[in-house]
Design an enzyme around this catalytic site. Structure first.
Site, short mmCIF file in Angstrom:
data_model
loop_
_atom_site.label_atom_id
_atom_site.label_comp_id
_atom_site.label_asym_id
_atom_site.label_seq_id
_atom_site.Cartn_x
_atom_site.Cartn_y
_atom_site.Cartn_z
N GLY A 31 0.79 -1.23 0.00
CA GLY A 31 0.00 0.00 0.00
C GLY A 31 0.82 1.28 0.00
O GLY A 31 2.01 1.27 -0.25
N HIS A 37 3.86 1.58 -7.97
CA HIS A 37 2.81 0.58 -7.80
C HIS A 37 1.85 0.61 -8.99
O HIS A 37 1.45 -0.43 -9.52
CB HIS A 37 1.99 0.86 -6.54
CG HIS A 37 2.76 0.74 -5.25
ND1 HIS A 37 3.07 1.84 -4.48
CD2 HIS A 37 3.26 -0.33 -4.59
CE1 HIS A 37 3.72 1.44 -3.39
NE2 HIS A 37 3.86 0.13 -3.44
N GLY A 147 8.26 -5.22 -8.88
CA GLY A 147 9.14 -4.14 -9.33
C GLY A 147 10.60 -4.52 -9.21
O GLY A 147 11.00 -5.16 -8.23
N ASP A 150 12.88 -3.54 -6.01
CA ASP A 150 13.25 -4.50 -4.97
C ASP A 150 13.83 -5.72 -5.69
O ASP A 150 13.20 -6.77 -5.76
CB ASP A 150 12.01 -4.87 -4.14
CG ASP A 150 11.42 -3.65 -3.46
OD1 ASP A 150 11.89 -3.30 -2.38
OD2 ASP A 150 10.52 -3.01 -4.05
N SER A 186 7.39 4.11 -0.88
CA SER A 186 6.46 4.56 0.17
C SER A 186 7.25 5.19 1.31
O SER A 186 6.75 6.06 2.02
CB SER A 186 5.64 3.38 0.70
OG SER A 186 5.03 2.70 -0.37
P1 AMP Z 1 5.72 -2.43 -1.67
O1 AMP Z 1 4.34 -1.88 -1.50
O2 AMP Z 1 6.80 -1.47 -1.33
O3 AMP Z 1 5.89 -3.79 -1.04
O4 AMP Z 1 5.90 -2.67 -3.24
C1 AMP Z 1 4.96 -3.43 -3.97
C2 AMP Z 1 5.53 -3.69 -5.34
O5 AMP Z 1 5.78 -2.46 -5.99
C3 AMP Z 1 6.87 -4.44 -5.29
O6 AMP Z 1 6.89 -5.41 -6.34
C4 AMP Z 1 7.87 -3.35 -5.52
O7 AMP Z 1 9.07 -3.79 -6.11
C5 AMP Z 1 7.11 -2.45 -6.47
N1 AMP Z 1 7.68 -1.10 -6.44
C6 AMP Z 1 7.93 -0.34 -5.35
N2 AMP Z 1 8.51 0.83 -5.71
C7 AMP Z 1 8.61 0.81 -7.07
C8 AMP Z 1 9.12 1.72 -8.05
N3 AMP Z 1 9.64 2.89 -7.72
N4 AMP Z 1 9.05 1.34 -9.34
C9 AMP Z 1 8.54 0.14 -9.71
N5 AMP Z 1 8.05 -0.75 -8.83
C10 AMP Z 1 8.08 -0.43 -7.52
#
Ligand code: AMP
Length: 282
Positions: A31, A37, A147, A150, A186
């Site tokens: 989130g 995202h 993404g 990560d 985030s």
């Molecule tokens: P998170 O909510 O941080 O767990 O991220 C959820 C998904 O979004 C994961 O697959 C992350 O790698 C991807 N993500 C987070 N930040 C970015 C970004 N700046 N660009 C592309 N994907 C992202």
């Protein structure tokens, strides 16, 4: 867009969709959505008949002194953004349902989780793979989108899927950045204005690494030294790691031969940021 809170309802909806031969695309998230995202959701929308996004701040991937409690949350805004990009189902389960009191099973992927973030966050990837496996089991996706931001997480999930002969296809999407280059996260919301400015050195150092790699530099140490110099020029940046690894095994390399990832983690105050550059050797 439908919001689903229970595991049972999510499973019913997924098996119904599978029963009618719909392709399920899935984007797991914690989130506090930003364009990163949303780019994954748009790709999911393109690839699936049904787009399912999960929103779950997974307690088991946070260490005891990490930011689980303070992790930014805004369900109303997330819900609106997910709807706008065409999400069909927002799955937001309760932690107590995902991890009932007698929960005792976890998934551990070995080698690719040892280096990089695995060193400074020793229980992190076990939490990630365990929750991703649970979510795959509940959502039954044909394709799941992650993404490259990560990068170690992406490689770890791909390894798990191969090792366990799972039938989901895992896709990696490029990192989305702010106009000045800072990777969207985030956690950027924690940064004070002067930390936000200093954080740009992560991007600058990766740009320098890219320039050297494109010129054909083959000594990892030469690239490492340049990256370190740029990061160390910012007193507010405390380096956790800066490493150059094989893009598949995530082991450190001395010479640049195949595809590599230049991976960084750094603290700005209490905020830990990661970023990377994936260099596909021509
Ligand atoms: P998170 O909510 O941080 O767990 O991220 C959820 C998904 O979004 C994961 O697959 C992350 O790698 C991807 N993500 C987070 N930040 C970015 C970004 N700046 N660009 C592309 N994907 C992202």
């Amino acid at each position: 867009m439908k919001t689903v809170r229970t595991i049972k309802e999510m499973k019913d909806l997924s098996s119904q969709a599978r029963g009618t031969r719909k392709t399920i695309a899935f984007v797991p998230t914690m989130g506090f959505f930003h364009e990163g995202h949303l780019s994954l959701m748009r790709e999911g929308r393109r690839r699936g008949d049904l787009l399912i996004v999960s929103l779950f701040v997974n307690p088991t991937q946070f260490g005891p002194h990490e930011d689980f409690k303070n992790y930014p949350r805004d369900f109303e805004s997330d819900s609106k953004m997910a709807k706008e990009v065409g999400t069909d189902i927002l799955f937001a389960p309760e932690a107590g349902d995902m991890y009932p009191p007698d929960h005792q099973t976890s998934v551990h992927v070995e080698k690719v989780t040892e280096n990089l973030c695995g060193k400074s966050r020793p229980t992190h990837f076990k939490g990630v793979t365990t929750v991703v496996l649970m979510l795959f089991e509940i959502v039954e996706p044909h394709v799941a989108i992650f993404g490259e931001k990560d990068y170690q997480q992406l490689v770890t999930v791909q390894q798990m899927v191969r090792d366990l002969h799972m039938s989901v296809e895992v896709i990696g999407m490029p990192t989305v950045r702010e106009a000045d280059g800072l990777a969207m996260s985030s956690r950027n919301t924690y940064l004070l204005p002067e930390e936000r400015k200093a954080a740009l050195s992560l991007y600058r150092s990766l740009q320098k690494a890219k320039e050297l790699l494109q010129k054909g530099e083959q000594k990892a140490d030469r690239i490492f030294q340049e990256v370190k110099t740029i990061l160390q020029s910012e007193p507010l940046v405390r380096i956790d790691y800066a490493q150059i690894c094989d893009a598949k095994t995530l082991q450190d390399v001395d010479r640049i031969e195949g595809d590599v990832v230049v991976a960084l983690a750094a603290y700005l105050g209490k905020t830990r940021l990661i970023d990377n550059l994936v260099f596909r050797n021509p």
